[in-house]
Design an enzyme around this catalytic site. Structure first.
Site, mmCIF file in Angstrom:
data_model
loop_
_atom_site.group_PDB
_atom_site.id
_atom_site.type_symbol
_atom_site.label_atom_id
_atom_site.label_comp_id
_atom_site.label_asym_id
_atom_site.label_seq_id
_atom_site.Cartn_x
_atom_site.Cartn_y
_atom_site.Cartn_z
ATOM 1 N N LEU A 42 0.838 -1.205 0.000
ATOM 2 C CA LEU A 42 0.000 0.000 0.000
ATOM 3 C C LEU A 42 0.872 1.254 0.000
ATOM 4 O O LEU A 42 1.694 1.420 0.894
ATOM 5 C CB LEU A 42 -0.869 0.011 1.264
ATOM 6 C CG LEU A 42 -1.819 -1.188 1.414
ATOM 7 C CD1 LEU A 42 -2.333 -1.295 2.845
ATOM 8 C CD2 LEU A 42 -2.977 -1.071 0.433
ATOM 9 N N HIS A 43 0.708 2.082 -0.995
ATOM 10 C CA HIS A 43 1.483 3.336 -0.986
ATOM 11 C C HIS A 43 0.838 4.483 -1.741
ATOM 12 O O HIS A 43 1.342 5.601 -1.697
ATOM 13 C CB HIS A 43 2.903 3.104 -1.522
ATOM 14 C CG HIS A 43 2.960 2.844 -3.004
ATOM 15 N ND1 HIS A 43 2.765 1.602 -3.546
ATOM 16 C CD2 HIS A 43 3.186 3.674 -4.055
ATOM 17 C CE1 HIS A 43 2.878 1.665 -4.863
ATOM 18 N NE2 HIS A 43 3.130 2.912 -5.200
ATOM 19 N N ARG A 44 -0.250 4.254 -2.449
ATOM 20 C CA ARG A 44 -0.843 5.342 -3.246
ATOM 21 C C ARG A 44 -1.336 6.465 -2.345
ATOM 22 O O ARG A 44 -2.013 6.209 -1.337
ATOM 23 C CB ARG A 44 -2.030 4.822 -4.060
ATOM 24 C CG ARG A 44 -1.660 3.993 -5.255
ATOM 25 C CD ARG A 44 -1.792 4.793 -6.531
ATOM 26 N NE ARG A 44 -0.606 4.892 -7.353
ATOM 27 C CZ ARG A 44 0.295 3.994 -7.679
ATOM 28 N NH1 ARG A 44 0.258 2.888 -7.214
ATOM 29 N NH2 ARG A 44 1.300 4.190 -8.460
ATOM 30 N N ARG A 77 6.474 5.571 1.907
ATOM 31 C CA ARG A 77 5.339 6.493 1.961
ATOM 32 C C ARG A 77 4.213 5.909 2.813
ATOM 33 O O ARG A 77 3.676 6.579 3.697
ATOM 34 C CB ARG A 77 4.818 6.766 0.555
ATOM 35 C CG ARG A 77 3.625 7.655 0.563
ATOM 36 C CD ARG A 77 3.031 7.850 -0.803
ATOM 37 N NE ARG A 77 2.475 9.175 -0.842
ATOM 38 C CZ ARG A 77 3.078 10.232 -1.316
ATOM 39 N NH1 ARG A 77 4.260 10.135 -1.846
ATOM 40 N NH2 ARG A 77 2.513 11.400 -1.259
ATOM 41 N N ASP A 104 -2.223 -1.550 -4.096
ATOM 42 C CA ASP A 104 -2.572 -0.395 -4.917
ATOM 43 C C ASP A 104 -1.435 -0.077 -5.884
ATOM 44 O O ASP A 104 -1.378 0.992 -6.464
ATOM 45 C CB ASP A 104 -2.947 0.811 -4.042
ATOM 46 C CG ASP A 104 -1.850 1.209 -3.072
ATOM 47 O OD1 ASP A 104 -0.695 0.742 -3.215
ATOM 48 O OD2 ASP A 104 -2.146 2.007 -2.160
#
Ligand code: UD1
Ligand code: UDP
Length: 356
Positions: free
Chosen positions: A202-204, A237, A277
Site C-alpha cells: 500500500l502506498h498510493r 510512503r 494499490d
C-alpha cells in the site's frame, strides 16, 4: 552519442533491465542514469544487484521532495547531463516524476525520447502518475505500448500510428527471467508462515495520505487478517502515513521493510491472494496466476482484469473479496495478455536500433 536510460523509482528497474540487456547484445553504446528519486538499500541498491543492472553511470541524487521540487530538480540535473553527453536517444520508463522530467528536458533540447510503457490511462487526473503519463506521451517521439488498449488511447490522442509500437511488457520479461528464483517455501520459512496467507502493498496517496482514509484502510486490512496471515512490506510512503493513524495492531499482520525483488515475488508466488494499490504488482500477479485485489476505483492496466487475475475492490468490499478467494483457492489455469511472453525487451531494442 549513446542511448541514455533514465531510472528514478523502484518500478523502473524491472522495466529497464531487459531493454538494457537487449541493446547490449546488439552492441549499442549506452549509459544508465539514476535520478535518485528512490535511494538506499531496499528501494534502490537491491534492484541493481538482483536484476543484474550495472551501477548507473550517473546518480543525480535528487532525493525526495514535493512534486514541483522533485520534478524541477530532475529537470535541471538531466538538462546539464544531456548537454554534456549528447545522447542519440533518451529512454524513459513508466510514470514517475523522474520519467516526465527527464523526457521534458530532452524534448526541449531536441533530443529524441522513447517512452517504455506508453499509453496507459486511468483517466483519473487526481493520480499524479496520470499527469506524468499524459505529458510524457505527448512529448515522446517513440512510444512502446504493453497492451492494445494503450495503443488505442495513443491513437485517440492523435499520435501517429507509425510512432507507436505494441511490444509486450518488459516488466514481465524480468519476471519470467527470474521465475526460478521466486521460492515460496523459503519465503514461508523466513516469515514463519504455516497456513494460507495474503501479501499486501500500500502506498498510493489516495489510500494512505489522508488520515481518515488511512484509518479505514488499516481497519479493512485487519478484517483480512481475521481470515489469514497478512504480510505487508511497507513502502516508505505507506509507512510514514499509516504510522500516523496508529499502524497495524492485529497480531496476524506482519509489517515489514520493503523487500528485495526476489524475496517479494517469492512471497507473492506462494500467497492465496495479493491486496495492493501498486501498478506493477497487478501485472506480476496476473502472470503468476495469483488472485489480485486492487484497492483503487480504477486501473490504467485493464488487461490485468480482462486477461488476468485482477479485480478492483474498495475498503468496504475487501474482506468479503478475500474470503471468496480463500474459499475458491488459486486458479488452475488463467489467461495472459498478448505478447507478455518474455521478449518485449528484444522487440524494443530492435526498434531502437532501427531509429538511432
Ligand atoms: C513514487 C511514484 C509512484 C510509484 C512509487 C513506486 C511519483 C509521483 N510517484 O511514489 O508512481 O508508484 O514511487 O514505488 O513519481 N522515501 C524514502 N526512501 C526512498 C524514496 C522515498 O524514504 O527511497 C520517502 C520520502 O519520505 C518521500 C516519500 O517516501 O517523501 C515519497 O517518495 P516519492 O518519490 O515522492 O514518491 P513515492 O510515494 O515513492
Ligand atoms: N516490489 C519489491 N518489493 C516490495 C514491493 C514491491 O520488489 O516490497 C516490486 C514489485 O514486485 C514490482 C515493483 O516493486 O516489480 C512495483 O513497484 P511499486 O509497487 O513500488 O510501484 P508501482 O508499480 O505502483 O509504480
Amino acid at each position: 552519442g549513446p542511448v541514455l536510460h533514465v531510472t528514478g523509482a523502484r518500478p523502473n528497474f524491472p522495466k529497464a533491465a531487459p531493454v538494457y540487456r537487449a541493446l547490449a547484445e546488439r552492441g549499442v553504446s549506452q549509459q544508465l542514469v539514476h535520478t535518485g528519486q528512490h535511494y538506499g538499500q531496499q528501494m534502490f541498491d537491491v534492484f541493481l544487484r538482483q536484476l543484474d543492472l550495472p551501477r548507473p553511470d550517473v546518480d543525480l541524487g535528487v532525493g525526495s521532495g514535493s512534486h514541483a521540487a522533485q520534478t524541477a530538480a530532475v529537470l535541471t540535473a538531466v538538462e546539464d547531463l544531456l548537454l554534456e553527453r549528447r545522447p542519440a536517444l533518451l529512454v524513459v520508463y513508466g510514470d514517475v516524476n523522474s520519467t516526465v522530467a527527464a523526457a521534458l528536458a530532452a524534448a526541449k533540447l531536441g533530443i529524441r525520447v522513447a517512452h517504455v510503457e506508453a499509453g496507459l490511462r486511468s483517466f483519473d487526473r487526481t493520480m499524479p502518475e496520470e499527469i506524468n503519463r499524459v505529458v510524457t506521451d505527448r512529448i515522446a517521439d517513440t512510444l512502446f505500448a504493453t497492451s492494445p488498449d494503450a495503443v488505442a488511447h495513443l491513437g485517440n490522442e492523435g499520435i501517429a500510428a507509425d510512432r507507436i509500437h505494441l511490444v509486450g511488457n518488459p516488466m514481465i520479461d524480468t519476471l519470467l527471467a527470474h521465475l526460478d528464483r521466486f521460492d515460496a517455501a523459503k519465503a514461508r520459512a523466513e516469515h514463519g508462515l504455516d497456513g494460507p496467507y495474503v501479501v499486501a502493498t500500500l502506498h498510493r496517496p489516495a489510500n494512505v495520505d489522508h488520515p481518515a482514509d488511512a484509518a479505514e484502510l488499516v481497519h479493512a486490512v485487519h478484517a483480512v487478517a481475521d481470515q489469514a496471515d497478512v504480510v505487508l512490506p511497507l513502502h516508505p510512503r505507506g509507512r510514514e502515513r499509516l504510522r500516523s493513524v496508529g499502524l497495524f495492531t492485529h497480531p496476524r499482520v506482519r509489517v515489514l521493510e520493503p523487500l528485495g525483488y526476489v524475496e517479494f515475488l517469492g512471497l507473492v508466488r506462494g500467497a492465496e491472494a495479493v491486496v495492493t494499490d501498486s501498478g506493477g504488482v497487478q501485472e506480476e500477479t496476473t502472470v503468476l496466476g495469483v488472485p489480485c485485489l486492487t484497492i483503487r476505483p480504477n486501473t490504467e492496466r485493464p488487461v490485468t482484469i480482462t486477461h488476468g487475475t485482477n479485480r478492483l475492490v474498495t475498503r468496504a468490499t475487501l474482506a468479503a473479496e478475500v474470503e471468496q478467494r480463500l474459499r475458491a483457492g488459486r486458479p488452475r489455469t488463467w489467461p495472459t495478455p498478448p505478447l507478455w511472453d518474455g521478449h518485449a525487451g528484444q522487440r524494443i531494442a530492435d526498434v531502437i536500433v532501427r531509429e538511432i
